[in-house]
Scaffold this active site. Structure first.
Site, PDB file in Angstrom:
ATOM      1  N   THR A  48     -15.474  32.156  16.253  1.00 50.82           N
ATOM      2  CA  THR A  48     -15.163  31.664  14.906  1.00 50.82           C
ATOM      3  C   THR A  48     -14.924  30.164  15.007  1.00 50.82           C
ATOM      4  OG1 THR A  48     -14.207  33.710  14.098  1.00 50.82           O
ATOM      5  CG2 THR A  48     -13.353  31.689  13.124  1.00 50.82           C
ATOM      6  N   VAL A  83     -14.153  42.299   5.746  1.00 50.70           N
ATOM      7  CA  VAL A  83     -13.848  40.873   5.588  1.00 50.70           C
ATOM      8  C   VAL A  83     -12.683  40.526   6.513  1.00 50.70           C
ATOM      9  CG1 VAL A  83     -13.145  39.056   3.984  1.00 50.70           C
ATOM     10  CG2 VAL A  83     -14.636  40.898   3.184  1.00 50.70           C
TER      11      VAL A  83
HETATM   12  N1  ASP Z   1     -10.840  35.879  12.933  1.00 49.33           N
HETATM   13  C1  ASP Z   1     -12.192  36.322  12.899  1.00 49.33           C
HETATM   14  C2  ASP Z   1     -12.269  37.597  12.102  1.00 49.33           C
HETATM   15  O1  ASP Z   1     -11.489  38.501  12.347  1.00 49.33           O
HETATM   16  C3  ASP Z   1     -12.779  36.569  14.245  1.00 49.33           C
HETATM   17  C4  ASP Z   1     -12.602  35.451  15.221  1.00 49.33           C
HETATM   18  O2  ASP Z   1     -11.733  34.600  15.063  1.00 49.33           O
HETATM   19  O3  ASP Z   1     -13.369  35.375  16.186  1.00 49.33           O
HETATM   20  O4  ASP Z   1     -13.114  37.714  11.266  1.00 49.33           O
END
Ligand code: ASP
Length: 327
Positions: free
Chosen positions: A195, A224
């Site tokens: 992310t 989501v």
């Molecule tokens: N926070 C993101 C989600 O859960 C995933 C990530 O940070 O890699 O959609």
């Protein structure tokens, strides 16, 4: 009279000096490219160099916008777009696949000066979701748009859509296959990395936060994450801080991570350092929630913290700090 004048002149000099030294008017940017358990064996020196190069490009592009007097908003969006376009990160091109082998993207932005926000979720055809999140904030009466409605809005705003295959990469396809085969650990290990996000403070003292993601490998279509949830993965308020998070989204939503950091600063008058520490190193750890945040406060002080093995990250400010790190 003369002595009063010289005292006044002295005070003016002092004020000019503290502005010149950047004490109060510090601008800066922090970026992240995801946090997680990092399988060192999978990150060869060549791959690490590529990660660092793309992080550096995003960091320096965003910093360049700030240095030229651009807004915190333009700087954060410019940085995030570079990371979305890089196939290495779990956002835009190179994002993870959902259970059905499609990419679904989420993104969120918040402006610390006006406290306006925009977010999008479940996109399948928008090349740079962070741009659409900004358009939702600027050009719609809403905060959050999802799925086909969000993509119709993108078309109305003159954006061109791309086929879902634009986002696909071999690496993510393999990860999905391993996840579907029940190699849950492999999925978890490779999941949380990628992310992307940016937090910025410009010369005017305005803060901005931006986060973009493909979510989690093998997710149920329609899931989501925290990134587009204002207050969970993304939050900004000029009075306190701007925060962008990465980690296990379900926990980050339930813990309202980014707003929690803001609230500790607001209600308890904690420093950014203490507030981030309280949330990332204590509260999330108690829940066994893995992840991290990047944050910048109203003085331009940057904090990057994670409770995982690593977090792709970078920070640069007008006091001369410049760093890119993984572990
Ligand atoms: N926070 C993101 C989600 O859960 C995933 C990530 O940070 O890699 O959609």
């Amino acid at each position: 009279m003369r002595s009063q004048l010289s005292v006044l002149a002295g005070l003016c000099l002092l004020a000019a000096w503290s502005v010149a030294s950047g004490e109060k008017l510090m601008f800066g940017i922090a970026i992240h490219g995801g946090a997680g358990t990092m399988p060192r064996a999978e990150i060869t020196p060549e791959l690490e160099a590529q990660y660092r190069a793309d992080l550096a490009q995003a960091l320096d592009t965003g910093y360049g916008v700030l240095e030229k007097g651009g807004t915190s908003q333009d700087a954060a969006i410019a940085a995030v777009k570079i990371l979305e376009d890089s196939p290495l990160f779990n956002a835009g091109k190179g994002a993870v696949f959902n259970r059905d082998g499609e990419v679904e993207l989420d993104a969120g932005v918040m402006d610390g000066a006006s406290r306006r926000a925009g977010s999008v979720a479940g996109l399948k055809h928008v090349k740079n979701p962070i741009e659409l999140a900004r358009l939702v904030m600027d050009k719609s009466p809403h905060v959050m748009l999802i799925g086909p409605g969000a993509e119709e809005f993108a078309l109305d705003q003159g954006m061109t859509l791309v086929p879902n295959s634009y986002f696909h990469t071999e690496k993510r396809r393999e990860q999905l296959e391993r996840a579907l085969k029940g190699d849950r650990m492999a999925a978890i290990k490779l999941n949380y990395f990628g992310t992307v996000g940016a937090v910025t403070r410009d010369k005017q003292g305005n803060l901005f936060a931006a986060t973009s993601t493909g979510g989690m490998t093998g997710k149920i279509p329609g899931r989501v994450g925290d990134s587009p949830h204002i207050g969970a993965g993304t939050y900004a308020n000029n009075e306190t801080c701007a925060v962008s998070a990465t980690g296990h989204g379900e926990f980050f939503i339930r813990s309202v991570v980014a707003y929690d950091i803001h609230a500790l600063m607001d209600y308890k008058e904690m420093s950014l350092d203490k507030a981030v520490n309280e949330v990332v190193q204590r509260k999330l750890k108690v829940m066994k929630a893995e992840g991290g945040v990047i944050a910048i406060d109203s003085d331009g002080h940057i904090v990057m913290s994670f409770n995982t093995e690593g977090m792709f990250r970078g920070a640069r400010d007008s006091a001369g700090r410049r760093e890119i790190a993984i572990y």
